[in-house]
Design a protein around this motif. Structure first.
Motif, short mmCIF file in Angstrom:
data_model
loop_
_atom_site.label_atom_id
_atom_site.label_comp_id
_atom_site.label_asym_id
_atom_site.label_seq_id
_atom_site.Cartn_x
_atom_site.Cartn_y
_atom_site.Cartn_z
N ASP B 259 0.80 -1.22 0.00
CA ASP B 259 0.00 0.00 0.00
C ASP B 259 0.84 1.27 0.00
O ASP B 259 0.33 2.34 -0.34
CB ASP B 259 -0.97 -0.02 1.18
CG ASP B 259 -2.07 -1.06 0.95
OD1 ASP B 259 -2.66 -1.04 -0.14
OD2 ASP B 259 -2.30 -1.90 1.83
N ILE B 269 -7.02 6.65 2.78
CA ILE B 269 -6.48 6.01 3.99
C ILE B 269 -4.97 5.78 3.87
O ILE B 269 -4.23 5.95 4.84
CB ILE B 269 -7.24 4.70 4.29
CG1 ILE B 269 -8.68 5.07 4.68
CG2 ILE B 269 -6.59 3.93 5.43
CD1 ILE B 269 -9.60 3.91 4.94
N PRO B 387 -7.04 0.95 9.41
CA PRO B 387 -7.57 -0.32 8.91
C PRO B 387 -6.49 -1.28 8.45
O PRO B 387 -6.76 -2.45 8.23
CB PRO B 387 -8.44 0.11 7.72
CG PRO B 387 -7.98 1.46 7.35
CD PRO B 387 -7.39 2.09 8.56
N TYR B 388 -5.25 -0.79 8.29
CA TYR B 388 -4.16 -1.69 7.88
C TYR B 388 -3.42 -2.27 9.08
O TYR B 388 -2.40 -2.91 8.92
CB TYR B 388 -3.12 -0.93 7.04
CG TYR B 388 -3.66 -0.34 5.78
CD1 TYR B 388 -4.46 -1.10 4.94
CD2 TYR B 388 -3.37 0.96 5.41
CE1 TYR B 388 -4.97 -0.56 3.78
CE2 TYR B 388 -3.88 1.50 4.25
CZ TYR B 388 -4.67 0.73 3.44
OH TYR B 388 -5.17 1.26 2.29
#
Lengths: 380, 582
Positions: B259, B269, B387-388
């Protein structure tokens, strides 16, 4: 320099970011996680049907449900966000509930100034492998923006009922607490390979056939094959993996298929088949009927066997798996094919299935036999 | 002058800065906050191998066997050494604390190349609160990156001193510290040449030119070359087994998505995770950094180094990293560049602090303190909000005890849905896994031929991840892969259809154990990647030896006390009045 340098650096940064907004700077990321949307001002406007559909599907892909739902044109007020989400994420523990939309290819079917029809091939990542889904979207032009039209999708509703069950079950009494499954001190069930055929396919060599449990007890089976060359050396060994019914009830027959990618049969002198069978507890429930089977050609011109699965029991089958063997006019197995059904099979409900046959073999097929494997959450 | 004014006009003593660093990070590390980070368990796993087999880098526990010469060993070997007294986890925290304490010292010494002692001390103090530092330490668990960056920052002032003043002791200490940094993390040193040493070399040349020292520009260039050549040869020798392994088995795997390579503008995000949190309040200082960095010729090399790191830290937001790195772009992750960018910016941020304190005194001190605390606080809060974040921790002890009993360790195993706790299981079990948490060490075709990282996280890599997992399961018999531990029901349909059966469940069903009956016991996989014994000897002595030598040299060859001089070119009065703060 003192005034020019910051201007140059900022200008170059902005220029690089603009270039990055094109495909050059894009990169794939992880899937299945809500990953946020583009910053305000950086998402493309829905000026064309293609762009509108793309924005919509990107939101679905990233699980930005609020944004995705807000962007659709609802056909009636009964369409709510919950049912919209369910349509994409699946229900009842079906395969779709485990799936993530990984990518898509869209092409227009027809378009006017006020409406458009797009056909989209949706590529899903699932636990049992990649799956494809073809879906048509209707788009309309509203106030300088294109919008995806979202119809209400009927949700199967199982009425309250009592289902009498009367099925065979084999329990296994373990000798001691320390003993593991599969290591029980009893004779293995008698299973036999009843047919075997090896063919070359586009992906490599394929060994397939059928196996039968000749015993009066259930068997857990795995078929392993080794390809041997003229010198007696092993070329490759592979297993039937998910192209077999692993739990065979007494007298039950299952197709099996073993793929050897990138191996040509020309080099193969011999095939060694090794069957391992173990006594396991088993149940004939849930009973799944296979109905309305028919060999046909689908909309994309592929030869398929399609039909319906009917869950005759009182429990939900979360992931049904269809394995089909195809025979020529001599009764020889010419192909084994399998497919997963994306929706859960609810009690007393039916779902359509389709498995593909290579075009080159479709003409040879005279008969077929379908068995159904299943995954149920509470039975795993 | 009031006592307040005198206080604000003095540099902060380095001992005070160290105590602040200890006060801020000491408790967090003692609480073992990094335990849940992405890479902490990986580092502990590698360290546990050194604790048991110091001179044998061949580790059978991952990938059916891999060589630990694929990762520089210094931090792991120090954890292994500490672990004999403290245990592995606390050993990790201690080594991380040393890295964290070395960082402000390094920032202070590095900043003094560019700015005066006062600004340098503010830079060092500010570096303790960097969001990027907290992100890497507590969320990413990048022990080696942080430690290596700290060591490298400490080495660069010697490089500068050697290049400009021809000091022999600076040359020796600089080279040995650089080798120590390389022994901790090679990537930091390789890229540090461009991002850190490049600006230092540039400023050394500028100083030689403008200050008309007795040494000529040619002399600076020659000495810099001597330094680089010595470090190059030294790194070649100290990490010799690493280079041999890399040449023998180049990293030829399919690129794995990460990411940090996303476009942050198109994915909010990732933007928060890799830009907003690491930079924190420093984002407010960006205009100052650009304007002040441009205004002074001495700061321009630093500004250019910062800008380049900033662009690299933006990952896929701009195409520059992809253009410049080529294939390496798909192997690297880019959060480390953001740490480097913030470190490079710190001297200029130190100047900003000086200006603010001179002008607003206590108000500025309060404002800067709040900005610092908010920055580190946001980074720590983000550990749970993002969220990661790594999966919630679970009790893996039942899995470990299952594998260590009844001969279960004669088979290989796999975990699914364990995240970074895969490494925790591997650390404490005797059994071997086909999976592992270090992509560059993988040689099994079932893993390298797909664009996926760990099998335990296969679902997050979509079709590629599941294809890799499927390929491994298809070859379970080949690898003796009998046991699979599942902490995510996502994988259950595949296991069911592929012929595995659930045999046990642990922790109230949180983890289930699956088995396949016809799998033969695991045997050693033949490979040419096993390092010979002499290489194990080198690996066990040179990296840790060079770090011990660096400590001795710091003690035995104290640096000359530097004459006070204004090293940041004064800005004209008109410029000073413009005050670049918003």
């Amino acid at each position: 320099m003192r005034r020019l340098l910051p201007i140059i650096l900022v200008a170059v940064t902005v220029l690089l970011m603009v270039i990055g907004l094109t495909s050059v700077g894009r990169s794939g990321g992880t899937v299945g996680i809500a990953s946020g949307s583009a910053l305000p001002g950086f998402s493309s406007n829905a000026n064309t049907p293609e762009q509108a559909l793309s924005n919509f599907l990107i939101d679905v892909q990233r699980r930005n449900w609020d944004r995705a739902f807000a962007s659709v044109e609802r056909t009636n007020d009964s369409v709510n966000e919950q049912s919209f989400i369910q349509e994409w994420t699946g229900t009842n523990g079906g395969l779709r509930t485990f799936s993530s939309l990984e990518s898509y290819d869209a092409r227009p079917l027809h378009a006017t100034d006020s409406e458009a029809q797009m056909r989209v091939r949706l590529h899903w990542s699932t636990p049992v492998g990649p799956m494809e889904d073809v879906r048509d979207f209707h788009l309309v032009h509203r106030a300088d923006q294109w919008k995806v039209v979202w119809d209400e999708v009927p949700v199967p509703n199982v009425p309250s009922q009592v289902i009498p069950v009367n099925y065979l079950r084999w329990d296994l009494v373990q000798g001691g607490a320390g003993e593991q499954w599969g290591s029980n001190n009893v004779d293995s069930p008698h299973v036999r390979i009843v047919s075997m055929n090896a063919v070359d396919s586009a992906e490599g060599a394929v060994v397939m056939g059928e196996i039968v449990n000749e015993d009066t007890i259930p068997a857990f089976v795995n078929v392993q094959a080794t390809l041997v060359d003229a010198a007696g050396s092993a070329i490759d060994d592979e297993s039937s993996f998910d192209k077999i019914l692993h739990v065979l009830l007494p007298k039950q027959v299952s197709p099996y298929r073993i793929d050897f990618p990138k191996v040509s049969l020309g080099k193969v002198k011999n095939v060694h088949i090794d069957v391992k069978a173990t006594l396991v507890p088993a149940s004939s429930d849930p009973v799944i009927g296979v109905m309305n089977q028919k060999l046909d050609t689908d909309a994309q011109g592929r030869a398929v066997l399609h039909g319906e699965l009917l869950n005759q029991s009182g429990e939900t089958v979360n992931v049904p798996h269809v394995i089909a063997s195809f025979y020529d006019n001599n009764g020889k197995v010419v192909w084994v094919s399998d497919g997963y059904v994306q929706r859960a099979l609810l009690p007393q409900e039916s779902e359509a299935f389709a498995v593909e046959i290579p075009k080159s073999l479709a003409g040879k097929v005279q008969n077929f036999h379908v068995v159904v494997n299943q995954y149920s959450m509470h039975n795993s | 002058m009031t006592s307040n004014e005198i206080y604000y006009s003095r540099p902060i003593p380095i001992l005070t800065i160290l105590l602040v660093a200890l006060a801020v990070h000491g408790p967090l590390l003692l609480m073992q906050l990094p335990s849940g980070s992405f890479d902490t368990n990986f580092h502990i796993f590698l360290a546990s191998h050194y604790a048991h087999h110091w001179f044998n880098p061949w580790n059978e526990k991952w990938f059916a066997g891999f060589s630990q010469t694929t990762y520089p060993p210094l931090t792991h070997q120090w954890i292994a050494l500490f672990s004999t007294v403290t245990g592995l986890k606390l050993g990790y925290m201690l080594v991380q604390l040393i890295g964290v304490l070395l960082l402000p010292v390094g920032v202070f010494r590095f900043a003094r190349i560019w700015v005066d002692d006062r600004a340098a001390s503010y830079a060092a103090l500010g570096s303790i609160f960097l969001g990027a530092l907290s992100f890497l330490v507590y969320e990413a668990g990048q022990l080696a990156t942080v430690t290596s960056a700290a060591l490298y920052l400490n080495a660069l002032p010697y490089f500068y001193e050697w290049a400009t003043e021809s000091s022999g002791r600076a040359l020796i200490k600089g080279v040995v510290l650089s080798l120590t940094a390389a022994a901790a993390h090679h990537v930091t040193l390789i890229f540090g040449v461009v991002f850190f040493a490049g600006p230092v070399f540039w400023i050394a040349c500028l100083d030689a030119r403008y200050e008309h020292r007795e040494r000529s520009l040619a002399g600076v260039i020659t000495r810099a070359l001597v330094f680089v050549v010595l470090v190059g040869i030294g790194v070649g020798i100290v990490l010799f087994p690493y280079w041999v392994t890399l040449i023998q088995h180049p990293i030829h795997q399919i690129p794995i998505p990460h990411d940090s390579r996303n476009n942050f503008l198109l994915n909010s995000i990732t933007g928060v995770n890799y830009f907003l949190i690491p930079y924190g309040a420093m984002i407010l200082a960006l205009p100052f950094i650009f304007l002040r960095g441009s205004a002074s010729p001495r700061l321009r090399p630093l500004l250019v180094g910062f800008w380049l790191s900033l662009i690299f830290g933006l990952g896929g937001t701009t195409p520059l990293p992809r253009w410049l790195l080529g294939r390496a772009y798909e192997i690297l992750t880019f959060e480390r560049f953001t740490l480097w960018a913030t470190l490079l910016a710190m001297p200029i941020v130190g100047l900003l602090a000086v200006q603010l304190l001179d002008r607003y005194r206590t108000k500025a001190a309060v404002g800067l303190a709040i900005a610092s605390v908010v920055t580190i606080g946001a980074a720590l809060a983000w550990i749970t909000a993002n969220p990661y974040r790594p999966a919630e921790t679970m009790d893996v002890n039942p899995v470990i005890s299952f594998l260590n009993r009844d001969g279960h360790d004669s088979y290989r195993y796999l975990t699914l849905g364990f995240g970074s706790q895969l490494a925790e299981v591997s650390t404490y079990t005797n059994a071997s896994s086909v999976d592992g948490d270090y992509n560059s060490a993988r040689l099994l075709p079932e893993m390298t031929q797909y664009g996926s990282a760990q099998l335990t996280n296969a679902k997050f890599y979509g079709t590629a991840g599941m294809a890799s997992l499927r390929a491994m399961l298809e070859h379970a018999n080949r690898y003796g892969l009998k046991y699979i531990f599942v902490h995510d029901s996502y994988y259950e349909p595949l296991l069911t259809f592929a012929g595995w059966r659930q045999i046990e469940s642990f922790d109230h069903g949180e983890i289930t154990a699956w088995s396949k009956d016809d799998v033969p016991p695991a045997h050693r996989i033949e490979t040419d990647a096993v390092p010979p014994a002499w290489m194990g000897l080198l690996w066990g002595t040179l990296p840790v030896g060079v770090s011990v030598l660096a400590m001795f040299l710091e003690l035995l060859l104290p640096g000359r006390r530097r004459a006070r001089r204004i090293i940041e070119t004064p800005v004209r009065i008109t410029d000073r009045e413009s005050h670049y703060v918003a």
